[in-house]
Design a protein around this motif. Structure first.
Motif, mmCIF file in Angstrom:
data_model
loop_
_atom_site.group_PDB
_atom_site.id
_atom_site.type_symbol
_atom_site.label_atom_id
_atom_site.label_comp_id
_atom_site.label_asym_id
_atom_site.label_seq_id
_atom_site.Cartn_x
_atom_site.Cartn_y
_atom_site.Cartn_z
ATOM 1 N N TYR A 119 7.008 -4.844 2.507
ATOM 2 C CA TYR A 119 5.750 -5.373 3.029
ATOM 3 C C TYR A 119 4.703 -5.414 1.932
ATOM 4 O O TYR A 119 4.910 -4.891 0.841
ATOM 5 N N PHE A 127 0.529 -4.657 1.180
ATOM 6 C CA PHE A 127 -0.639 -3.936 1.662
ATOM 7 C C PHE A 127 -1.869 -4.506 0.970
ATOM 8 O O PHE A 127 -1.936 -4.552 -0.255
ATOM 9 N N SER A 180 -1.823 -4.942 11.333
ATOM 10 C CA SER A 180 -0.483 -5.366 10.946
ATOM 11 C C SER A 180 -0.328 -6.846 11.282
ATOM 12 O O SER A 180 -0.641 -7.270 12.395
ATOM 13 N N VAL A 234 2.607 -9.706 11.327
ATOM 14 C CA VAL A 234 4.057 -9.852 11.243
ATOM 15 C C VAL A 234 4.449 -11.299 11.523
ATOM 16 O O VAL A 234 4.057 -11.859 12.540
ATOM 17 N N THR A 247 -0.609 -10.294 15.276
ATOM 18 C CA THR A 247 -1.419 -9.239 14.681
ATOM 19 C C THR A 247 -1.532 -8.086 15.665
ATOM 20 O O THR A 247 -1.519 -8.295 16.883
ATOM 21 N N LYS A 248 -1.643 -6.895 15.112
ATOM 22 C CA LYS A 248 -1.798 -5.705 15.944
ATOM 23 C C LYS A 248 -2.700 -4.728 15.197
ATOM 24 O O LYS A 248 -2.451 -4.424 14.023
ATOM 25 N N LEU A 254 -3.690 -1.273 14.281
ATOM 26 C CA LEU A 254 -3.026 0.019 14.272
ATOM 27 C C LEU A 254 -4.023 1.173 14.299
ATOM 28 O O LEU A 254 -3.718 2.254 14.801
ATOM 29 N N SER A 259 1.704 -13.642 3.410
ATOM 30 C CA SER A 259 3.032 -13.513 4.000
ATOM 31 C C SER A 259 3.888 -14.735 3.691
ATOM 32 O O SER A 259 5.042 -14.610 3.281
ATOM 33 N N PRO A 274 5.984 -8.949 6.084
ATOM 34 C CA PRO A 274 4.854 -8.476 6.885
ATOM 35 C C PRO A 274 3.729 -7.990 5.971
ATOM 36 O O PRO A 274 3.984 -7.567 4.841
ATOM 37 N N LEU A 313 0.145 -5.587 5.792
ATOM 38 C CA LEU A 313 -0.716 -4.566 6.360
ATOM 39 C C LEU A 313 -2.083 -4.763 5.723
ATOM 40 O O LEU A 313 -2.202 -4.736 4.495
#
Length: 122
Positions: free
Chosen positions: A31, A33, A47, A49, A64-65, A67, A87, A94, A96
């Motif tokens: 991933y 960051f 996040s 994805v 999107t989420k 966290l 991405s 993914p 972050l």
């Protein structure tokens, strides 16, 4: 012979509309960051994805989420606008995103996206 680091990182700092803005991009094997801050701390952690459909050659969709931090609708919009290209350009890894903004308007987001592009490691 010096050992080469597995983790690659690049950072930049610029004043965006009068506010010092820092961007750090770090590439891991699975991933990416991205930290964007105007406070000197990480802020909300999101996040992003990609979801690819088998046998579909079009671009993937992204979910999107949040966290950690405030889960507000605009946070999801900012995240997709700022790091979807990261991405896509990295082979649909993914992402972050840590986001801490004092001023979040359209012009600020556009300027920050350019800062992220200047830290390209993928």
């Amino acid at each position: 012979m010096a050992a080469e680091s597995i983790i690659q990182s690049k950072q930049t700092t610029e004043t965006v509309h009068g506010i010092l803005t820092e961007v750090v991009c770090t590439v891991f094997s699975d991933y990416i960051f991205v930290v964007v801050t105007q406070y000197g701390k990480m802020g909300t952690l999101i996040s992003l994805v990609p979801h690819c459909v088998a046998n579909d050659v079009s671009k993937p969709t992204f979910s999107t989420k949040v966290l950690m931090g405030k889960d507000e609708p605009l946070i999801h919009v900012y995240a997709k606008h700022l790091v979807t290209f990261v991405s896509e350009e990295s082979g649909n890894k993914p992402v972050l995103l840590a986001l801490a903004l004092k001023n979040a308007n359209v012009e600020t987001i556009k300027s920050i996206k350019k800062l992220i592009q200047s830290c390209r490691l993928w």
